[in-house]
Design an enzyme around this catalytic site. Structure first.
Site, PDB file in Angstrom:
ATOM      1  N   LYS A 258     -20.237   3.884 -11.816  1.00 46.11           N
ATOM      2  CA  LYS A 258     -21.222   4.673 -12.499  1.00 46.11           C
ATOM      3  C   LYS A 258     -21.362   6.075 -12.699  1.00 46.11           C
ATOM      4  CE  LYS A 258     -21.634   0.475 -15.137  1.00 46.11           C
ATOM      5  NZ  LYS A 258     -20.098   0.808 -16.588  1.00 46.11           N
TER       6      LYS A 258
ATOM      7  N   TYR B  48     -18.277   0.304  -7.189  1.00 47.59           N
ATOM      8  CA  TYR B  48     -18.251  -0.401  -8.517  1.00 47.59           C
ATOM      9  C   TYR B  48     -19.821   0.888  -8.915  1.00 47.59           C
ATOM     10  CZ  TYR B  48     -20.905  -2.208 -12.324  1.00 47.59           C
ATOM     11  OH  TYR B  48     -22.120  -2.981 -13.342  1.00 47.59           O
TER      12      TYR B  48
ATOM     13  N   SER C 235     -26.027   1.205 -13.329  1.00 47.14           N
ATOM     14  CA  SER C 235     -26.368  -0.108 -12.520  1.00 47.14           C
ATOM     15  C   SER C 235     -27.120   0.576 -11.970  1.00 47.14           C
ATOM     16  CB  SER C 235     -24.486  -0.180 -11.436  1.00 47.14           C
ATOM     17  OG  SER C 235     -25.223  -1.329 -11.099  1.00 47.14           O
TER      18      SER C 235
HETATM   19  O1  UPG Z   1     -22.490 -16.938  -5.301  1.00 43.21           O
HETATM   20  C1  UPG Z   1     -23.430 -16.493  -5.191  1.00 43.21           C
HETATM   21  C2  UPG Z   1     -22.982 -14.811  -5.840  1.00 43.21           C
HETATM   22  C3  UPG Z   1     -24.284 -13.781  -4.837  1.00 43.21           C
HETATM   23  N1  UPG Z   1     -24.991 -14.247  -4.619  1.00 43.21           N
HETATM   24  C4  UPG Z   1     -25.972 -13.093  -3.681  1.00 43.21           C
HETATM   25  O2  UPG Z   1     -26.869 -13.078  -5.250  1.00 43.21           O
HETATM   26  C5  UPG Z   1     -27.534 -11.654  -5.574  1.00 43.21           C
HETATM   27  C6  UPG Z   1     -27.267 -11.248  -6.028  1.00 43.21           C
HETATM   28  O3  UPG Z   1     -25.554 -10.982  -6.817  1.00 43.21           O
HETATM   29  P1  UPG Z   1     -24.828 -10.497  -8.190  1.00 43.21           P
HETATM   30  O4  UPG Z   1     -25.662 -11.949  -8.816  1.00 43.21           O
HETATM   31  O5  UPG Z   1     -23.612 -10.844  -7.494  1.00 43.21           O
HETATM   32  O6  UPG Z   1     -25.490  -9.267  -8.632  1.00 43.21           O
HETATM   33  P2  UPG Z   1     -25.396  -8.384  -7.598  1.00 43.21           P
HETATM   34  O7  UPG Z   1     -24.144  -8.293  -6.800  1.00 43.21           O
HETATM   35  O8  UPG Z   1     -26.975  -8.111  -6.650  1.00 43.21           O
HETATM   36  O9  UPG Z   1     -24.906  -7.624  -8.775  1.00 43.21           O
HETATM   37  C7  UPG Z   1     -25.477  -7.387  -9.235  1.00 43.21           C
HETATM   38  O10 UPG Z   1     -26.520  -6.137 -10.332  1.00 43.21           O
HETATM   39  C8  UPG Z   1     -26.029  -5.449 -10.358  1.00 43.21           C
HETATM   40  C9  UPG Z   1     -26.842  -4.023  -9.934  1.00 43.21           C
HETATM   41  O11 UPG Z   1     -27.683  -4.289  -9.288  1.00 43.21           O
HETATM   42  C10 UPG Z   1     -24.960  -4.638 -10.995  1.00 43.21           C
HETATM   43  O12 UPG Z   1     -24.635  -3.550 -11.212  1.00 43.21           O
HETATM   44  C11 UPG Z   1     -23.445  -5.759 -11.122  1.00 43.21           C
HETATM   45  O13 UPG Z   1     -22.893  -5.790 -12.116  1.00 43.21           O
HETATM   46  C12 UPG Z   1     -23.778  -7.026 -10.733  1.00 43.21           C
HETATM   47  O14 UPG Z   1     -22.675  -7.489 -10.077  1.00 43.21           O
HETATM   48  C13 UPG Z   1     -26.579 -11.344  -3.867  1.00 43.21           C
HETATM   49  O15 UPG Z   1     -27.842 -11.543  -3.350  1.00 43.21           O
HETATM   50  C14 UPG Z   1     -25.760 -12.007  -3.487  1.00 43.21           C
HETATM   51  O16 UPG Z   1     -25.484 -11.543  -2.567  1.00 43.21           O
HETATM   52  C15 UPG Z   1     -24.967 -15.408  -3.582  1.00 43.21           C
HETATM   53  O17 UPG Z   1     -25.189 -15.671  -2.965  1.00 43.21           O
HETATM   54  N2  UPG Z   1     -23.550 -16.098  -4.176  1.00 43.21           N
END
Ligand code: UPG
Length: 274
Positions: free
Chosen positions: A67, A63, A39
């Site tokens: 990894k 997490y 990741s």
């Molecule tokens: O309801 C939501 C969900 C997410 N976000 C934002 O959207 C972005 C992306 O979030 P998310 O889709 O949850 O992905 P990440 O937290 O960036 O993590 C993902 O991307 C990683 C790699 O960068 C992987 O390792 C993880 O498994 C995966 O959860 C972030 O800025 C979050 O804060 C929101 O604002 N609202």
């Protein structure tokens, strides 16, 4: 990722302990080549927000740490055994099979693209934007969204490379392009043909402001050629999948979503749990 902050041992069990056991089994079975799902979370918060494979690995949540432990075990085991490996560091996996055969049915999903599509199809009331005060152009988190079909192709290409005698390698899997939460939501609204309800919310634990791949190495080493590097294609496929599983899931006439309704089982060939 934020769940790993509140329940770290679950992640160390699933990612660290299970990887150790899988490697042991592979050793017993004489497996020669190993493709590891890692990741971008192993990088933590790179200074510029863009990480190449030599960037320091400083995870900021369990997490990412779990990894990274998997990567270390693989590296050390490979050095001792002669196993060859490709570590694929996924950036933000998104979208569904463009032919609509497979997609995520995760309950209580937390990934932005999945949650936003659930809002667009009426399964959730609104989407919370976690953090609007990051040091990014519009204040929301910026990520590198990679279509799941391109990611699948990267695995195939990695195995072909190893079978062809390629050296062990660590590769970023992303497009090298960032989209903010608001960019993604605009794409959902384009695909949906109308606005979706959104509320601003505080930052989520363990989130970084900006994380984008330097994605030059994977193209050079594997000859990987992504086909779906387009946010509208990614979101369009995700929303089409959401409609597809709705069509299979009868709703009560009140319009309330049935908890535990008949979605494809997570282990069915039509389901992909992320
Ligand atoms: O309801 C939501 C969900 C997410 N976000 C934002 O959207 C972005 C992306 O979030 P998310 O889709 O949850 O992905 P990440 O937290 O960036 O993590 C993902 O991307 C990683 C790699 O960068 C992987 O390792 C993880 O498994 C995966 O959860 C972030 O800025 C979050 O804060 C929101 O604002 N609202």
């Amino acid at each position: 990722m934020s769940e790993s902050v509140s329940d770290p041992l679950r992640y160390y069990a699933g990612n660290a302990c299970a990887t150790r056991n899988l490697l042991w089994c592979c050793a017993q079975a004489g497996v020669a080549n190993f493709v590891f799902s890692s990741s971008a979370a192993v990088y933590g918060m790179p200074a510029s927000g863009v990480a190449d494979e030599l960037a320091p690995t400083v995870p900021i949540n369990p997490y990412g740490a779990s990894k990274l432990m998997g990567e270390w075990m693989l590296r050390d085991h490979a050095a001792a055994s002669g196993l060859r490996f490709a570590v694929l560091r996924y950036f933000n996996v998104a979208g569904s099979d463009v032919r609509g055969r497979i997609g995520p049915v995760t309950r209580n999903a937390t990934l932005l693209t999945k949650v936003a599509c659930e809002v667009a199809t009426g399964k959730r009331k609104h989407l919370a934007i976690y953090g609007t005060d990051f040091a990014t152009p519009d204040g929301t988190g910026v990520r590198d969204y990679v279509h799941v079909d391109d990611l699948a192709r990267a695995h195939f290409d990695a195995l072909t490379y190893l079978r062809g005698g390629g050296e062990s390698v660590v590769l970023n899997c992303g497009y090298g392009r960032g989209y903010s939460v608001r960019d993604v939501l605009r794409a959902v609204e384009r695909a949906n043909g109308g606005p979706i309800p959104v509320v601003d919310a505080p930052r989520r634990a363990g989130d970084v402001p900006l994380l984008i791949a330097d994605a030059t190495k994977i193209r050079r080493v594997l000859g990987w050629v992504p086909r779906y590097d387009d946010i509208d294609v990614i979101i369009g496929s995700a929303l089409a999948w959401e409609h597809r599983i709705d069509a299979r899931t009868p709703r009560p006439t009140s319009g309330r979503v049935l908890e535990g309704a008949a979605l494809p089982r997570p282990d069915s060939p039509h389901a992909m749990v992320v």
